[in-house]
Structures are given as C-alpha cells and as structure tokens.
Scaffold this motif. Structure first.
Motif, PDB file in Angstrom:
ATOM      1  N   TYR A  44       0.811  -1.211   0.000  1.00 27.23           N
ATOM      2  CA  TYR A  44       0.000   0.000   0.000  1.00 27.23           C
ATOM      3  C   TYR A  44       0.855   1.277   0.000  1.00 27.23           C
ATOM      4  O   TYR A  44       0.509   2.256  -0.650  1.00 27.23           O
ATOM      5  CB  TYR A  44      -0.956   0.006   1.202  1.00 27.23           C
TER       6      TYR A  44
ATOM      7  N   ASP B 159      -0.509  -7.443   0.871  1.00 31.12           N
ATOM      8  CA  ASP B 159      -1.434  -6.830   1.819  1.00 31.12           C
ATOM      9  C   ASP B 159      -1.723  -7.852   2.922  1.00 31.12           C
ATOM     10  O   ASP B 159      -2.611  -8.700   2.789  1.00 31.12           O
ATOM     11  CB  ASP B 159      -2.695  -6.455   1.007  1.00 31.12           C
TER      12      ASP B 159
ATOM     13  N   THR C 274      -7.915  -7.095   1.795  1.00 33.09           N
ATOM     14  CA  THR C 274      -8.811  -5.986   1.462  1.00 33.09           C
ATOM     15  C   THR C 274     -10.064  -6.569   0.831  1.00 33.09           C
ATOM     16  O   THR C 274      -9.986  -7.265  -0.179  1.00 33.09           O
ATOM     17  CB  THR C 274      -8.124  -5.037   0.457  1.00 33.09           C
TER      18      THR C 274
ATOM     19  N   TYR D  70     -14.515  -2.432   0.360  1.00 27.12           N
ATOM     20  CA  TYR D  70     -13.582  -1.378   0.780  1.00 27.12           C
ATOM     21  C   TYR D  70     -12.716  -0.903  -0.377  1.00 27.12           C
ATOM     22  O   TYR D  70     -12.134   0.154  -0.339  1.00 27.12           O
ATOM     23  CB  TYR D  70     -12.654  -1.894   1.885  1.00 27.12           C
ATOM     24  N   ASN D  71     -12.597  -1.743  -1.393  1.00 25.41           N
ATOM     25  CA  ASN D  71     -11.697  -1.473  -2.500  1.00 25.41           C
ATOM     26  C   ASN D  71     -12.343  -0.556  -3.546  1.00 25.41           C
ATOM     27  O   ASN D  71     -11.660   0.157  -4.261  1.00 25.41           O
ATOM     28  CB  ASN D  71     -11.313  -2.821  -3.131  1.00 25.41           C
TER      29      ASN D  71
ATOM     30  N   GLY E 176      -7.938   1.338   1.679  1.00 23.58           N
ATOM     31  CA  GLY E 176      -8.641   0.761   0.527  1.00 23.58           C
ATOM     32  C   GLY E 176      -8.811   1.710  -0.643  1.00 23.58           C
ATOM     33  O   GLY E 176      -7.946   2.545  -0.936  1.00 23.58           O
ATOM     34  N   TYR E 177      -9.924   1.605  -1.308  1.00 23.47           N
ATOM     35  CA  TYR E 177     -10.394   2.462  -2.408  1.00 23.47           C
ATOM     36  C   TYR E 177      -9.441   2.623  -3.592  1.00 23.47           C
ATOM     37  O   TYR E 177      -9.320   3.685  -4.154  1.00 23.47           O
ATOM     38  CB  TYR E 177     -10.863   3.824  -1.863  1.00 23.47           C
ATOM     39  N   TRP E 178      -8.811   1.568  -4.036  1.00 25.82           N
ATOM     40  CA  TRP E 178      -7.959   1.665  -5.223  1.00 25.82           C
ATOM     41  C   TRP E 178      -8.603   1.116  -6.482  1.00 25.82           C
ATOM     42  O   TRP E 178      -8.002   1.144  -7.554  1.00 25.82           O
ATOM     43  CB  TRP E 178      -6.615   0.957  -4.969  1.00 25.82           C
ATOM     44  N   ASN E 179      -9.818   0.606  -6.364  1.00 28.34           N
ATOM     45  CA  ASN E 179     -10.517   0.063  -7.533  1.00 28.34           C
ATOM     46  C   ASN E 179      -9.701  -0.972  -8.309  1.00 28.34           C
ATOM     47  O   ASN E 179      -9.705  -0.991  -9.532  1.00 28.34           O
ATOM     48  CB  ASN E 179     -10.920   1.184  -8.502  1.00 28.34           C
TER      49      ASN E 179
ATOM     50  N   ALA F 220     -10.029  -7.319  -6.738  1.00 28.23           N
ATOM     51  CA  ALA F 220      -9.646  -7.706  -5.371  1.00 28.23           C
ATOM     52  C   ALA F 220      -8.606  -8.828  -5.357  1.00 28.23           C
ATOM     53  O   ALA F 220      -7.868  -8.986  -4.378  1.00 28.23           O
ATOM     54  CB  ALA F 220     -10.877  -8.098  -4.561  1.00 28.23           C
TER      55      ALA F 220
ATOM     56  N   TYR G 207      -4.841  -8.035  -4.648  1.00 22.37           N
ATOM     57  CA  TYR G 207      -4.291  -7.955  -3.284  1.00 22.37           C
ATOM     58  C   TYR G 207      -3.868  -9.353  -2.867  1.00 22.37           C
ATOM     59  O   TYR G 207      -4.635 -10.310  -3.026  1.00 22.37           O
ATOM     60  CB  TYR G 207      -5.344  -7.448  -2.298  1.00 22.37           C
TER      61      TYR G 207
ATOM     62  N   ASN H 133      -9.259 -12.170  -2.117  1.00 23.62           N
ATOM     63  CA  ASN H 133      -7.867 -11.820  -2.431  1.00 23.62           C
ATOM     64  C   ASN H 133      -7.102 -13.071  -2.837  1.00 23.62           C
ATOM     65  O   ASN H 133      -7.586 -14.183  -2.650  1.00 23.62           O
ATOM     66  CB  ASN H 133      -7.193 -11.196  -1.201  1.00 23.62           C
TER      67      ASN H 133
END
Ligand code: U2F
Length: 573
Positions: free
Chosen positions: A140, A165, A169, A173-174, A189-192, A195, A198, A208
């Motif tokens: 991250y 990670d 995640t 949240y992603n 989170g929030y990287w679009n 999943a 990760y 993940n």
C-alpha cells in the motif's frame, strides 16, 4: 522467453542491497533457506514436465522499507519489532528469482522512478511510453508512491500491479465510490483494483489471492531426532516485545502454566528484564531466527497471549514439533471492535490469535481455548503434556508449495485482458462433462439449507481457475459465500462469479423471483425469499465472497481445491 528455474541465489543476494537491519535480516533468511529452495525448485521443475513458462519482467518495490514512507520497521528489527512482513518479502523475492523471472528490486522512490523511467523529482509525472514491466509487486505504501510519481498513468497500468497486503482488502472497501457512499472508506482501501490483485499472508478472504511465505522444512531424520529430544515440560511464549506480555488475566494462566512447565521467552530487552516478564520465565532475549528454531525444537508447547495476530511464528513452532496453544476470541476481533484492526480495509472476524492455525491445522497441533476459564486452560496444558505430535507443515507453506502457487498466479492471472466472453446455453437438468465444458449439476446439497440444482453447458476455454472447478451454492440468510462454500467442503472463488451472475442461474435454481434487478451492491447476486426479489451484480469489482446480509440468500461460486494448497483447484496446475 522461457523462464528457467534458478537454484543459485548469489545474484538475488546482491540485488537486495545493504545498509539496513531489515535488509540484513532478509538476506540472512534467504541464505539460511537457500538449500530448501533449491530442492523445491528441482521438484517443481520435474512436476511441471517441461511445460512452457513465460519469463516475466518483474519489478518489486518494497514500499514500507523506503525512507519516503518513514521506514519505521528497519530500526526495530533487532528490538522485537514486527518481522512477519520481512519474512514474507524475503520469500517473495526468492520465489520470483527461483522461478527464473527477470527481476528488479527497488527500496526507494528514486530507484522506483529510475526503473519506471519517470523523471526524478517530487512532482507527479506521467509515464509516457509503455510500462517496462509485466508485473509490479508492491504494498500500500508503494502504491501511494506510484500514484504520486506516475500520476494518471498509474490508472492505465494498474492491472499489472500486485499489492502485498498482510490482512487483506475486501471488495466493498476497494471500490472507491461504493466505499465512500456506504461507510467502507478507510485509510488504505479504495484503489478500484480487482480484489484478487491484493495478495495476503494467510488465506483470509478468498476475494484476495493468497501469497503466503515459507517455513523451515525437516527431513525424516531431523523429525525423528526432534521427537526424541522433546522436553515434555518446556514451553516457549510467543511474544518478542514486552508489550505483548501486558495481558489481562496473565498472572492467572501463567501461574497454571508454570505449575506444570518450565516457561521460556524470547523477549527483547536492553539492560534488564522487562517488568512485564515474570521472574520465573527464562528469557533468552530476542534470538536470531535459526536460534529460535533450535529452541522450538526442544519445546513441547508454544503459547500465544493474543498478540501478534496472524504471524509466521506459530507455523514455525508447529513445523518444529510444538503444540500451539492460543486464546479464543469471543466475541471475535475485527476492525469494528479492535484498535489494531481499526481502519484496515476488511470486516473479517478474527476468531483467535491465529485463525489459520485454528481452522486449517487444528488439533492435535493447535489448541484454541478460553484463557479466562482456568479449568479449561489447566486441562489443555495437561493434555498437551500427554500428547505426542509430529512436526507438521502444511504443503502451502513449504518452498515447493509457494513456488507452485506463485508460478500458477504468474502464468494464469491476467487482470489486463478483458474477460473473455463465455457461452451459457442449453439449460437442462443433465449434461455431459468433457474438456473445459462444464455440465452436470453445479450443485451440492446442503443438509441445513435447500440449495437447488441446475445444469447447463457453459464454455469458457481460457478461464482460470478452469470452469470444471465450479460448484454453485446458495447461502443461508446472513451467511457469506466464504462460509457457505466452506461448510460444503469447498472454497469461494471470486473469478467464477461472472458465470453465475445471470437469470439462467436463478432460473435453474428455481428461485421464485417477482423482480430481477441489477444493482451495485456487494452482496449480489442474491435473493430475498420473503420479498421474492432477486438481484444481480452490476459492478464486477464488487463481486465479493465476504459479503453477507441477514435478508438475503446469496448465490455462491464455490470451487474445489488441492489438499494443502487451497489457492489452487484440482485442475489449476
Ligand atoms: C506479525 O508480525 P511479527 O513479526 O510480530 O510475527 P511473529 O510471528 O512474531 O514472527 C515473525 C518472525 O520473527 C522471528 C520468527 C518469525 O519468522 O522466526 N523471530 C525471531 O527471529 N526471533 C525471536 O526471538 C522471535 C521471533 C505479522 F507477521 C505482521 O504482519 C503483523 O503486522 C504483526 C502484528 O499483528 O504480527
């Protein structure tokens, strides 16, 4: 180019660099396990029978060790600070090197910029040409740094990124917009991303990918000698930092333990014994990894006090023939009720100090008990002293297991190509199996829920995991797909959601829907029995094994898995 296995680690050791305790720790580890990696490489090489493996250009950017992120870890390496992350990065680097890929390693923003070909400096500067790597492994911190220095071009290239990670995640949240609107926004989170980009330390949520690390392996002679030399009344406490010994009720259960056993510790100290460590404990101080292994070889019991969560040490203890005793958490710890997990992008409930040890290993190697119940604790200690166990290491934590898994991810996981279309046709109650064509019931009867079967012919020749591994299940109300699949002996497979997110699947299940809506919600596809409402998923990034809701029964894409290698299905290799 074809990748060739490497068993010589000299080049890798040079690449890791010098000048920091964290780097020295990783290099010592790489050297210590070199032989074990070489043996594993030869075995996997033979197992894959000359199969073509693409050699990839890979950048590893270890964000948390860069000065720019503050590097709080390096100064604590010799002082009882966290080592789990360094264990894992050392093993990831080794696995990538041994698999024969073309590897570059960066531990500073300057090196990162150099490798990516973006001009040095502080501002963000888009990368104009193509990305010079097939894959970038980072964390991250590294992701944040790449955003700062690559600007918008990160978006274009993000399908090449893998984020190491530790705790995972979850999809809710992603997804940036969804997280913001529905209260799942966190610091991380929030990287679009997809999943599955990760990669976790243990197989937490199957949303993940499970990366893992390795532990020491023993040959038969070593195993026998360990079993002969076990000291039946010797316990080692899990906790290398004095603060880990500050536990409520400790006096009570430590007294009981001490009644039966000699208690050892490996707690870091400067000049004198930390006040948290009782006088009867034989404290060795923080030990180098190989000396800790020696201590564990003699000990019968490795006992956790509740922190650190989900570290490597219990696996090492079990691999060296100890029984791991740990506290059960009731209620479970999570980001909703516990400081340590607060702000982490997951609502996963942690049922004990080490849920993997509890759920994947279990008795006789692992005992999870209520430490506040002195009778239960007392009888656990007595049982441990009576029980003989063999050293045990799950295959997925051996070097061969890790190489096999990482090899499969590298060759098969592709988040850049658009997902190939698939054909869903000929709904019928029966069908014929063959090749990548799935037919026959994608259905497993559950004793405590009524799941209905459907059979159909689906073709998706390039799907990975292959479609042959898919089993469709319906969860109970309030149950997640993680649990639903697990209770039937399978694992939830997020890559299979796209095959079951359709009216045909609902129809085949004979679900009575008055309405079928397509919405953005991480528990879909699902249906409400009471309201006769069915919902399909409109946002593929939100396909989530972890999601659950009391009002909905979910459609769950489960799959089979290899014994000891939960990340891979039977036909996955
Ligand atoms: C976890 O980090 P930790 O570093 O606290 O995890 P541990 O299980 O304690 O052990 C990490 C390594 O430390 C080594 C041991 C393990 O491989 O061989 N070690 C040692 O070299 N000498 C000693 O005297 C004692 C242990 C987890 F990994 C992190 O991801 C989390 O951030 C952290 C907090 O939950 O827990």
């Amino acid at each position: 180019r074809q990748a060739a296995f490497r068993t010589d680690l000299t080049v890798l050791l040079d690449q890791v660099g010098t000048g920091k305790e964290s780097l020295s720790f990783m290099k010592r580890r790489i050297r210590r396990l070199a032989q074990q990696w070489a043996t594993a490489a030869n075995r996997l090489d033979a197992k894959l029978e000359q199969r073509w493996r693409d050699q990839k250009k890979i950048l590893v950017h270890v964000g948390f060790l860069t000065e720019e992120s503050g590097d709080v870890f390096s100064p604590k390496v010799l002082k009882g600070g966290p080592l789990g992350e360094m264990v894992q990065w050392a093993d990831i680097l080794t696995a990538l090197h041994v698999l024969g890929h073309n590897l570059k390693i960066s531990m500073s923003v300057k090196e990162l910029q150099g490798f990516l070909g973006v001009p040095p400096g502080r501002g963000s500067c888009p990368l104009t040409g193509p990305l010079p790597f097939d894959l970038i492994y980072t964390d991250y911190h590294g992701l944040q740094q790449m955003k700062q220095h690559m600007g918008l071009s990160l978006k274009k290239h993000k399908c090449h990124i893998r984020v190491i990670d530790t705790f995972g995640t979850e999809p809710a949240y992603n997804h940036e917009e969804y997280a913001t609107l529905h209260g799942y926004r966190t610091n991380w989170g929030y990287w679009n991303l997809n999943a599955r980009q990760y990669m976790t330390m243990f197989p937490h949520t199957p949303d993940n990918s499970f990366m893992g690390f390795v532990s020491e392996e023993l040959n038969e002679t070593e195993k026998r000698s360990i079993q002969q030399n076990k000291v039946n009344n010797m316990a080692v406490v899990y906790g290398k930092e004095a603060s880990m010994w500050k536990v409520q009720g400790k006096e009570g259960f430590l007294q009981i333990l001490h009644r039966y056993m000699e208690v050892h510790g490996t707690v870091y100290y400067e000049t004198q014994r930390p006040p948290e460590v009782p006088a009867f404990v034989k404290n060795h101080g923080l030990l180098p990894q190989h000396e800790l292994q020696q201590l564990l070889r003699k000990a019968k019991l490795f006992i956790g006090f509740g922190f650190p969560y989900e570290g490597p040490a219990p696996l090492e203890a079990i691999a060296n023939g100890c029984i791991f005793l740990q506290p059960k958490f009731n209620p479970p710890h999570s980001s909703l009720n516990h400081e340590f997990f607060r702000g982490k992008p997951t609502s996963r409930e942690v049922s004990s100090q080490h849920p993997y040890a509890e759920q994947y290993i279990g008795r006789p190697h692992v005992m999870t008990v209520d430490y506040n119940n002195s009778l239960e604790f007392d009888s656990a200690i007595r049982e441990i002293m009576r029980t003989k166990v063999e050293p045990y290491l799950p295959y997925e934590y051996t070097c061969e297991g890790m190489l096999e898994r990482v090899h499969s991810y590298i060759q098969h996981q592709d988040f850049c190509a658009p997902e190939p279309p698939f054909i869903l046709a000929n709904l019928s109650r029966q069908g014929s199996a063959g090749g990548s064509r799935v037919a026959g019931p994608l259905f497993v009867p559950l004793s405590n829920s009524t799941s209905l079967g459907w059979a159909t012919n689906v073709t998706a020749p390039s799907a990975w995991p292959p479609l042959s591994s898919l089993r469709l299940l319906v969860s109970q109300e309030g149950q997640s797909c993680v649990e639903a699949c697990q209770s039937a002996g399978f694992i939830c497979e997020p890559a299979h959601f796209r095959f079951i997110n359709n009216k045909e699947a609902l129809h085949g299940l004979e679900v009575q829907c008055e309405v079928v809506d397509s919405e953005i919600n991480h528990i879909l596809p699902a249906f409400s029995v009471v309201r006769r409402e069915c919902g399909l998923q409109r946002e593929p990034l939100l396909f989530s094994c972890a999601g659950h809701s009391p009002k909905y029964r979910r459609l769950c894409p489960c799959r089979d898995f290899r014994r000891g290698q939960v990340a891979l299905c039977k036909d996955c290799l």
